[in-house]
Design a protein around this motif. Structure first.
Motif, PDB file in Angstrom:
ATOM      1  N   LYS A 244       0.821  -1.206   0.000  1.00 27.46           N
ATOM      2  CA  LYS A 244       0.000   0.000   0.000  1.00 27.46           C
ATOM      3  C   LYS A 244       0.859   1.262   0.000  1.00 27.46           C
ATOM      4  O   LYS A 244       1.991   1.272   0.471  1.00 27.46           O
ATOM      5  CB  LYS A 244      -0.915   0.019   1.232  1.00 27.46           C
ATOM      6  N   GLY A 245       0.274   2.330  -0.532  1.00 29.11           N
ATOM      7  CA  GLY A 245       0.874   3.659  -0.426  1.00 29.11           C
ATOM      8  C   GLY A 245       2.104   3.848  -1.291  1.00 29.11           C
ATOM      9  O   GLY A 245       2.335   3.151  -2.278  1.00 29.11           O
ATOM     10  N   THR A 246       2.927   4.809  -0.873  1.00 27.74           N
ATOM     11  CA  THR A 246       4.100   5.208  -1.643  1.00 27.74           C
ATOM     12  C   THR A 246       5.121   4.089  -1.766  1.00 27.74           C
ATOM     13  O   THR A 246       5.895   4.048  -2.730  1.00 27.74           O
ATOM     14  CB  THR A 246       4.752   6.443  -0.998  1.00 27.74           C
TER      15      THR A 246
ATOM     16  N   GLY B 126      -0.585   5.455  -6.910  1.00 26.68           N
ATOM     17  CA  GLY B 126      -0.316   6.760  -6.321  1.00 26.68           C
ATOM     18  C   GLY B 126      -1.570   7.559  -6.029  1.00 26.68           C
ATOM     19  O   GLY B 126      -1.498   8.656  -5.475  1.00 26.68           O
ATOM     20  N   GLY B 127      -2.733   7.033  -6.418  1.00 31.65           N
ATOM     21  CA  GLY B 127      -3.998   7.701  -6.143  1.00 31.65           C
ATOM     22  C   GLY B 127      -4.390   8.750  -7.159  1.00 31.65           C
ATOM     23  O   GLY B 127      -5.300   9.548  -6.924  1.00 31.65           O
ATOM     24  N   PHE B 128      -3.748   8.753  -8.339  1.00 34.33           N
ATOM     25  CA  PHE B 128      -4.054   9.750  -9.361  1.00 34.33           C
ATOM     26  C   PHE B 128      -4.984   9.199 -10.441  1.00 34.33           C
ATOM     27  O   PHE B 128      -5.272   9.887 -11.426  1.00 34.33           O
ATOM     28  CB  PHE B 128      -2.756  10.257 -10.001  1.00 34.33           C
ATOM     29  N   GLN B 129      -5.433   7.969 -10.255  1.00 29.21           N
ATOM     30  CA  GLN B 129      -6.351   7.346 -11.197  1.00 29.21           C
ATOM     31  C   GLN B 129      -7.163   6.307 -10.433  1.00 29.21           C
ATOM     32  O   GLN B 129      -6.623   5.566  -9.601  1.00 29.21           O
ATOM     33  CB  GLN B 129      -5.550   6.689 -12.339  1.00 29.21           C
ATOM     34  N   THR B 130      -8.447   6.236 -10.698  1.00 26.10           N
ATOM     35  CA  THR B 130      -9.323   5.347  -9.926  1.00 26.10           C
ATOM     36  C   THR B 130      -9.488   3.971 -10.558  1.00 26.10           C
ATOM     37  O   THR B 130     -10.040   3.071  -9.935  1.00 26.10           O
ATOM     38  CB  THR B 130     -10.717   5.978  -9.764  1.00 26.10           C
TER      39      THR B 130
END
Length: 335
Positions: A76-78, A208-212
């Protein structure tokens, strides 16, 4: 500027470097036979390959999806972006090593090996061995065998069909035909190799959370990946071009046409039907060997072929090992 944004930018940047090395490393896949038979001049052949890669990238979404979501589950995450960054570094390093020695190894399997190696040592990272077996390992074994057998059979058919033809006229005709087969090979290369870079970028954007969604490939990803691959292709990979074009067998126009036709057909089938990421290097090299074996077995320089196969075998574990070392170095930066 958030840490996630910087991490995604780093992954995209290293992916573009990989894409460029993939272009000059694998340019030989599309053009070595055409250059060696003098069907096309080197720069014209490179331009054909570059344009073909641009076109092929548009049709490679299925392969990109397999690379982007099927092979591994990242932490998860970075931290996940550190895994991807390290995996791509491993692929770049192996590309440069094999390019230096003039060995046509697989950029695709270098990328897969890098991702797997980095994921193995990441907390909560999972390698989906079943998918890797069905989508990577089995095609990796089968595609060279298919290329070898089909190359042999297609060349036999060509020899029989044109057995009464005038050699000089036939050579001229097959040189013209090679412009078509080389273009098809270039498009097939773009469908496979640009797609792999697109899959990595989409994976980075998603984690990275920039696309769903992992299914969506933004237009800028298509254009950037295809353009950088084309630029790398146009810069040329002359060491590998010499290996494929001259050192394995001495190719004539008919042999070049047969090898390119077989390899491009295998690439198209895997990209459009199976959506499996196979190696353009393995496919065209084995097709060249199959074509050469129709003359006589001794016409294939099996010592050179053995070195190439050894590089194929080493690619996955070598890139994985480099990626592991890279991951331990960069892990503190991706927290």
């Amino acid at each position: 500027m958030t840490a996630a944004f910087v991490a995604v930018l780093a992954v995209i940047a290293v992916s573009m470097v990989f894409d460029y090395t993939n272009g000059f490393h694998d340019a030989a896949n599309a053009i070595a036979t055409s250059v060696s038979t003098r069907a096309l001049t080197p720069r014209v052949a490179l331009a054909v390959a570059a344009v073909g890669n641009l076109v092929g990238a548009y049709f490679g979404a299925g392969v990109a999806k397999t690379v982007g979501e099927g092979l591994v589950t990242l932490p998860k995450g970075t931290a996940s972006l550190g895994v991807v960054f390290s995996g791509v570094l491993g692929a770049i390093a192996w590309n440069l090593i094999t390019w230096y020695f003039g060995l046509p190894s697989s950029s695709s399997h270098a990328l897969f090996g890098g991702l797997v190696g980095a994921t193995l040592f990441a907390a909560d990272g999972v390698v989906h061995w079943e998918i890797i077996t069905t989508k990577v390992i089995i095609p990796m074994v089968l595609s060279p065998i298919v290329g070898l057998v089909l190359g042999f059979l297609v060349m036999l058919a060509v020899l029989w069909i044109f057995r009464k033809g005038h050699p000089a006229k036939l050579n001229r005709g097959f040189r013209v035909a090679q412009t078509v087969s080389a273009t098809a090979m270039a498009v097939g290369h773009g469908m496979q190799d640009a797609a792999k870079t697109m899959g990595i970028i989409v994976l980075a954007l998603y984690t990275g959370g920039f696309q769903t969604s992992r299914d969506h490939i933004p237009w800028w990803v298509f254009i950037t990946s295809a353009t950088v691959l084309a630029l790398g292709t146009y810069s040329g990979g002359w060491r590998i071009i010499r290996t494929l074009g001259r050192r394995v067998i001495d190719l004539g126009p008919a042999e070049g046409f047969a090898a390119e036709t077989v390899a491009s057909a295998v690439l198209f089938f895997n990209a459009l039907v199976l959506k499996a990421p196979i190696s353009t290097t393995h496919t065209i090299t084995s097709a060249i060997m199959g074509v050469g074996a129709t003359k006589r077995l001794s016409s294939v320089r099996w010592g050179v072929a053995g070195n190439i196969v050894a590089a194929w075998i080493l690619t996955f574990p070598a890139a994985a090992t480099i990626a592991v070392l890279a991951y331990f170095l960069v892990r503190p930066l991706f927290r």
